[in-house]
Design a protein around this motif. Structure first.
Motif, PDB file in Angstrom:
ATOM      1  N   LEU A 187       0.830  -1.208   0.000  1.00 33.17           N
ATOM      2  CA  LEU A 187       0.000   0.000   0.000  1.00 33.17           C
ATOM      3  C   LEU A 187       0.864   1.259   0.000  1.00 33.17           C
ATOM      4  O   LEU A 187       0.603   2.201  -0.755  1.00 33.17           O
ATOM      5  N   ALA A 217       2.405   1.763  -3.482  1.00 32.45           N
ATOM      6  CA  ALA A 217       1.520   1.468  -4.614  1.00 32.45           C
ATOM      7  C   ALA A 217       1.825   2.331  -5.833  1.00 32.45           C
ATOM      8  O   ALA A 217       1.574   1.924  -6.965  1.00 32.45           O
ATOM      9  N   THR A 246      -2.960  -8.754  -8.003  1.00 32.47           N
ATOM     10  CA  THR A 246      -4.040  -8.146  -7.227  1.00 32.47           C
ATOM     11  C   THR A 246      -5.397  -8.435  -7.853  1.00 32.47           C
ATOM     12  O   THR A 246      -6.378  -8.691  -7.136  1.00 32.47           O
ATOM     13  N   TYR A 305      -5.797  -1.411  -2.508  1.00 30.07           N
ATOM     14  CA  TYR A 305      -4.490  -1.414  -3.169  1.00 30.07           C
ATOM     15  C   TYR A 305      -4.626  -0.955  -4.622  1.00 30.07           C
ATOM     16  O   TYR A 305      -3.838  -0.130  -5.100  1.00 30.07           O
TER      17      TYR A 305
END
Length: 219
Positions: free
Chosen positions: A78, A81, A92, A114
């Protein structure tokens, strides 16, 4: 041949949170396994062989519901990202698809968080897969289950239920992602605006930009 994975681990910078000293007279390598990762120690040097990010992706690949088995890895992803790769996006989306299939709402929300933090240009590189996932009222919407709920306009087929709610409700929990999706193409903008308009009709709380988008879609 350079060890690309090893170099990536070194860049991520996970280290033991304590100073490790090999036992007196110890020869060879020692093995350290902690939440930050798995490391070898030899002659004062500590080398990562798998870190918290590796733990995270391994857990998710085995079972998408185990995404919180390595929160250190998730938190690192995170925080970084903005530098996510195509492989991060691919993984993801696989995680999100798995979470939806397994009706893991918390996991789906975490995956969307995310995705929302990734650069728009990266999301655009997999427009087709994103469209296939998010062109779904069951994924985006949430309906309160009451005796007065009119089921006639609801999507056909089973709708996942979570307590007194039906639907994953990702437009409510991940509005930032839906706003980004609307920027990808006119097709995605239409999908998001129609979904936002329906959410408003069912008294789902949305941030002002999504409300504006929904109103712009009105004839």
């Amino acid at each position: 041949m350079p060890d690309d994975e090893g170099e990536e681990r070194r860049k991520r910078g996970f280290r033991p949170s304590f100073e490790y000293r090999q036992p007196e007279g110890s020869k060879g390598k020692s093995f350290i396994l902690i939440p930050e990762g798995a490391f070898t120690a030899e002659n004062g040097a500590v080398t990562p062989i798998a870190d918290a990010v590796d733990f995270f992706w391994t857990a998710v690949a085995a079972d998408p519901r185990r995404w919180n088995a390595s929160l250190k890895g998730y938190d690192w992803l995170l925080a970084h990202a903005a530098y996510a790769s195509r492989e991060d996006l691919r993984r993801t989306l696989g995680w999100l698809e798995g979470a939806i299939s397994l009706r893991d709402r918390a996991g789906a929300v975490a995956a969307c968080r995310y995705l929302a933090a990734m650069p728009l240009v990266l999301l655009a590189s997999d427009h087709g897969r994103l469209s296939a996932i998010f062109n779904s009222r069951k994924v985006g919407m949430v309906w309160q289950i009451t005796p007065f709920l009119d089921k006639t306009p609801l999507p056909s087929g089973p709708i996942p239920k979570f307590g007194e709610e039906a639907g994953f409700g990702l437009i409510r929990s991940s509005p930032e992602l839906y706003l980004k999706l609307a920027m990808l193409s006119p097709e995605m903008e239409s999908i998001v605006s129609l979904l936002a308009a329906e959410a408003i009709r069912y008294n789902v709380s949305l941030p002002p930009p999504l409300v504006t988008l929904a109103q712009a879609d009105r004839p």
